[in-house]
Design an enzyme around this catalytic site. Sequence first.
Site: not given
Length: 314
Positions: A249-252
């Site tokens: 979820g870091a990219g999101d």
Amino acid sequence: MLIDFVPTVSGVSLAEAPAFKKAPGGAPANVAVGVSRLGGSSAFIGKLGDDEFGRMLNDILKQNNVDNSGIRFDPDARTALAFVTLRADGEREFMFYRHPSADMLLTESELETDILNQAKVFHYGSISLISEPCRSAHVAAMRIAKSSGAILSYDPNLRLALWPSAEAAKEGMMSIWNEADIIKINEDEIVFLTGGDDPNDDNVVLKKLFHPNLKLLVVTEGSAGCRYYTKEFKGRVPGIKVKAVDTTGAGDAFVGGFLSSLASDHSILKDEKRLKESLYFANTCGAMTVTERGAIPALHTKEAVLKVETHKAS
């Protein structure tokens, strides 16, 4: 939108994991919740199984003030699941249960066009392009949003295990490439899409991946930050160093952080100073997410992000 089953222990294989914690996820849903947590207005379009997990995910959208009028339920197919292996460095490997799952069965006639017509930004990935009928629904949704004046934001989010082959993945991801106004990719995706070229070479990015209609191409580099390319300027924005527990979820979170800035002011794409400020805010959103397990549970409010941003800057 799906459920990630995240192991309670890092650095072990799926078979060795003693237990799993269920974490709501799925890249576009993560972005929708990310925007909402930051105080923005977001809606999600997709299909869930008419089952316990599907209803749980729908409730999570409601609890996070994401407009869920675009959700449809499939009476026959299950909500998608993914089992995630967390390596010792927080990076992940996936095993998916989608044979077929409800998200793959969204049809064009089920699209909530009111949401698309109201959108300032329409964000999507490439997993919805893998099979019909979802592929046609995805392409139709892009067309409707674009005709209503939305900025199209694309994060290809390569998940090779879900595609029939590497060639199909590359072809599918590139099939809508030239429609996007904004594209966010990571270094692994550059290597994959260019057939092994150096992801750090500006010429590779500009010649092979930048297209004439693109307003912004962002390359995320994890803790190192990101690079940005527009027709007028290019540069780099530093990242924030944190202890990574789970990079899911870091990219999101990064995308949610950036799109929340963009939705309130499209003109940041033309102003390099403000663009860099927005990307630094997005980097901070991404960094904060990796310090906790799961994607949606680890997304933060604007106040929390600004506090970290100010602390790191001082």
